[in-house]
Write a protein that holds these residues in place. Structure first.
Motif, PDB file in Angstrom:
ATOM      1  N   TYR A 108     -12.959   9.386  11.752  1.00  0.00           N
ATOM      2  CA  TYR A 108     -12.075   7.700  11.307  1.00  0.00           C
ATOM      3  C   TYR A 108     -10.806   8.741  12.419  1.00  0.00           C
TER       4      TYR A 108
ATOM      5  N   HIS B 293     -10.916  10.393   4.640  1.00  0.00           N
ATOM      6  CA  HIS B 293     -11.696   9.677   5.298  1.00  0.00           C
ATOM      7  C   HIS B 293     -13.113  10.726   6.440  1.00  0.00           C
TER       8      HIS B 293
ATOM      9  N   ARG C 152      -0.062  -2.792   6.108  1.00  0.00           N
ATOM     10  CA  ARG C 152      -1.458  -2.873   4.592  1.00  0.00           C
ATOM     11  C   ARG C 152      -0.851  -4.267   4.035  1.00  0.00           C
TER      12      ARG C 152
ATOM     13  N   ARG D  69      -4.336  15.881   5.434  1.00  0.00           N
ATOM     14  CA  ARG D  69      -3.985  14.270   5.727  1.00  0.00           C
ATOM     15  C   ARG D  69      -3.598  13.545   4.849  1.00  0.00           C
ATOM     16  N   VAL D  70      -2.709  13.406   4.390  1.00  0.00           N
ATOM     17  CA  VAL D  70      -2.678  11.794   3.302  1.00  0.00           C
ATOM     18  C   VAL D  70      -1.861  10.702   3.179  1.00  0.00           C
ATOM     19  N   ALA D  71      -2.407   9.887   2.939  1.00  0.00           N
ATOM     20  CA  ALA D  71      -1.044   8.528   3.364  1.00  0.00           C
ATOM     21  C   ALA D  71      -0.162   8.967   3.035  1.00  0.00           C
TER      22      ALA D  71
ATOM     23  N   GLN E 135      -2.260   2.437  -4.304  1.00  0.00           N
ATOM     24  CA  GLN E 135      -2.307   3.996  -3.909  1.00  0.00           C
ATOM     25  C   GLN E 135      -1.657   4.019  -5.533  1.00  0.00           C
TER      26      GLN E 135
ATOM     27  N   ASN F 174      -4.946  -2.992   2.036  1.00  0.00           N
ATOM     28  CA  ASN F 174      -5.162  -1.865   3.509  1.00  0.00           C
ATOM     29  C   ASN F 174      -5.015  -1.904   4.712  1.00  0.00           C
ATOM     30  N   ASN F 175      -5.542  -1.321   5.389  1.00  0.00           N
ATOM     31  CA  ASN F 175      -5.259  -2.084   6.893  1.00  0.00           C
ATOM     32  C   ASN F 175      -6.783  -2.700   6.908  1.00  0.00           C
TER      33      ASN F 175
ATOM     34  N   SER G 168      -9.507   0.890   6.974  1.00  0.00           N
ATOM     35  CA  SER G 168      -9.653   0.861   6.027  1.00  0.00           C
ATOM     36  C   SER G 168     -10.922   0.859   4.477  1.00  0.00           C
TER      37      SER G 168
ATOM     38  N   GLU H 195      -6.560  11.646  -2.769  1.00  0.00           N
ATOM     39  CA  GLU H 195      -5.749  12.662  -2.152  1.00  0.00           C
ATOM     40  C   GLU H 195      -4.041  13.194  -3.088  1.00  0.00           C
TER      41      GLU H 195
ATOM     42  N   SER I 164      -0.571   4.058  10.754  1.00  0.00           N
ATOM     43  CA  SER I 164      -1.656   3.545   9.217  1.00  0.00           C
ATOM     44  C   SER I 164      -1.557   2.058   9.335  1.00  0.00           C
TER      45      SER I 164
ATOM     46  N   ARG J   4      -5.992  -3.576  -7.037  1.00  0.00           N
ATOM     47  CA  ARG J   4      -5.424  -2.368  -7.014  1.00  0.00           C
ATOM     48  C   ARG J   4      -3.986  -2.082  -5.897  1.00  0.00           C
TER      49      ARG J   4
ATOM     50  N   LEU K 194      -9.017   5.668  -3.863  1.00  0.00           N
ATOM     51  CA  LEU K 194      -9.127   4.821  -2.264  1.00  0.00           C
ATOM     52  C   LEU K 194     -10.846   5.105  -3.056  1.00  0.00           C
TER      53      LEU K 194
ATOM     54  N   GLU L 213       0.546   7.762   7.623  1.00  0.00           N
ATOM     55  CA  GLU L 213       0.322   8.930   6.986  1.00  0.00           C
ATOM     56  C   GLU L 213       0.467  10.686   7.764  1.00  0.00           C
TER      57      GLU L 213
HETATM   58  C1  GTR Z   1      -5.607   4.707   3.776  1.00  0.00           C
HETATM   59  C2  GTR Z   1      -5.005   5.782   4.426  1.00  0.00           C
HETATM   60  C3  GTR Z   1      -6.234   6.561   3.273  1.00  0.00           C
HETATM   61  C4  GTR Z   1      -5.856   6.488   2.187  1.00  0.00           C
HETATM   62  C5  GTR Z   1      -6.164   4.514   1.046  1.00  0.00           C
HETATM   63  C6  GTR Z   1      -5.768   4.461   0.244  1.00  0.00           C
HETATM   64  O1  GTR Z   1      -4.820   3.090   4.291  1.00  0.00           O
HETATM   65  O2  GTR Z   1      -5.620   5.857   5.350  1.00  0.00           O
HETATM   66  O3  GTR Z   1      -5.080   7.936   2.899  1.00  0.00           O
HETATM   67  O4  GTR Z   1      -4.854   6.754   1.188  1.00  0.00           O
HETATM   68  O5  GTR Z   1      -5.400   4.137   2.441  1.00  0.00           O
HETATM   69  O6  GTR Z   1      -4.544   3.144   0.600  1.00  0.00           O
HETATM   70  O7  GTR Z   1      -5.183   5.078  -1.001  1.00  0.00           O
END
Ligand code: GTR
Length: 317
Positions: free
Chosen positions: A30, A26, A140, A80-82, A163, A201-202, A205, A64, A137, A161, A184, A228
């Motif tokens: 963020y 990010h 989603r 820092r990763v998901a 991850q 996603n959230n 993002s 990531e 996080s 899509r 992403l 995360e």
């Molecule tokens: C977000 C997360 C990212 C990434 C992303 C994704 O919520 O913060 O690290 O993994 O999702 O969908 O790839």
């Protein structure tokens, strides 16, 4: 500095007190990025300036999945990763990634702040990673270019899509859609060009990546609350004195409430921003219809006794 990672050449001969190199997909500002910078400030203060963190935000060191490999092999210090980025590496990380596991934000936080969270962080050790802490996080949800999703049937035929995790590929397939795993950074273009019909996603993002421009229907499926995770390379960790290890671990823990505060505000701001820009959002009346469809995915991915025990302990909270 000479030799070392493909991404950051020259990591081998670093001085023991050279900055801890951190990365985050990010951009600056963020909550996850700000939290790691806050942690760096705490480390700097608590080591009387001996140690600090240098943050490379914005994902320009790679996806990531790529940076986590580099971190495990010692080419990056902090990442820092998901948690999905660790799903293929360590089975315990499947547990908090499971769809419809957590009942609420409070439940998720309690589970990850407690023994279950500690076990998952600890399980990363054999993979060259020290688990430092979890960050929020949020929830989603699915969003798409075509229409509101009210039932799983609405997802039929959509290309969504996910991850880079087999768990999420299976989840989307179980809901009747096609899954397209990709980093992403490729989602915006893929939505705009019609390569995919949607993603999940959230709010932050969705807003920060401008995904709403291509996919204006955001349906509140709240199907995952996967956190995360902040990790450190074991090779750098082993070079720290016991005192500096303790300081680093504590600073990471202390950055969690700081992050959560920023996160809660950011979720609200992101939601309000996109709604003002015309995004159409909808509640889903019967979330259990989604839950039932993805249930077989749990059985398929919960294969070890440790995973099953973790699930039980979390559900009993
Ligand atoms: C977000 C997360 C990212 C990434 C992303 C994704 O919520 O913060 O690290 O993994 O999702 O969908 O790839």
């Amino acid at each position: 500095m000479t030799g070392g990672s493909a991404l950051l050449p020259g990591r081998k001969g670093e001085a023991l007190n050279s900055p801890l190199i951190a990365t985050d997909h990010h951009p600056a500002g963020y909550p996850t990025v700000a939290a790691v910078q806050h942690m760096g400030k705490l480390i700097h203060e608590r080591t009387d300036g001996r140690l600090n963190i240098e943050m490379f935000a914005g994902g320009y060191l790679g996806s990531e999945t790529d940076t986590i490999e580099v971190t495990a092999s010692g080419g990056l210090d902090i990442n820092r990763v998901a948690i999905a980025a660790l799903n293929t590496i360590e089975p315990t990380t499947i547990v908090p990634s499971l769809p419809f596991l957590f009942r609420s934000k409070a439940h998720m936080r309690k589970a990850l702040d407690g023994p279950a969270g500690d076990i998952i962080l600890e399980s990363l050790k054999p993979h060259g990673l020290i688990g430092l802490c979890f960050y929020d996080s949020g929830e989603r949800c699915f969003y798409n270019t075509k229409k509101p999703i009210l039932t799983p049937e609405d997802m039929k035929g959509m290309r969504i899509r996910v991850q880079n995790s087999d768990l999420y590929v299976s989840m989307v397939k179980a809901l009747g859609a096609d899954a397209a795993p990709m980093p992403l950074g490729e989602v915006y273009q893929s939505l705009v060009r019609g390569v995919i019909d949607g993603a999940e996603n959230n709010w932050p993002s969705y807003q920060g990546g401008r995904h709403f421009e291509g996919a204006p229907y955001y349906s509140l499926t709240r199907h995952a609350m996967a956190p995360e995770v902040l990790v450190m390379s074991s090779s750098r960790w082993n070079k720290l004195s016991k005192t500096d290890q303790d300081i680093t671990k504590q600073a990471a823990k202390d950055s969690v409430p700081f992050m959560r505060d920023l996160w809660d505000k950011r979720v609200n701001e992101a939601r309000i921003t996109v709604l003002r820009l015309g995004v159409k959002t909808n509640e889903v009346n019967d979330l259990s219809a989604f839950g039932e469809k993805v249930r077989p995915v749990w059985d398929r991915f919960l294969v070890t006794e440790q995973q099953k025990a973790l699930v039980n302990s979390i559900r009993n909270i």
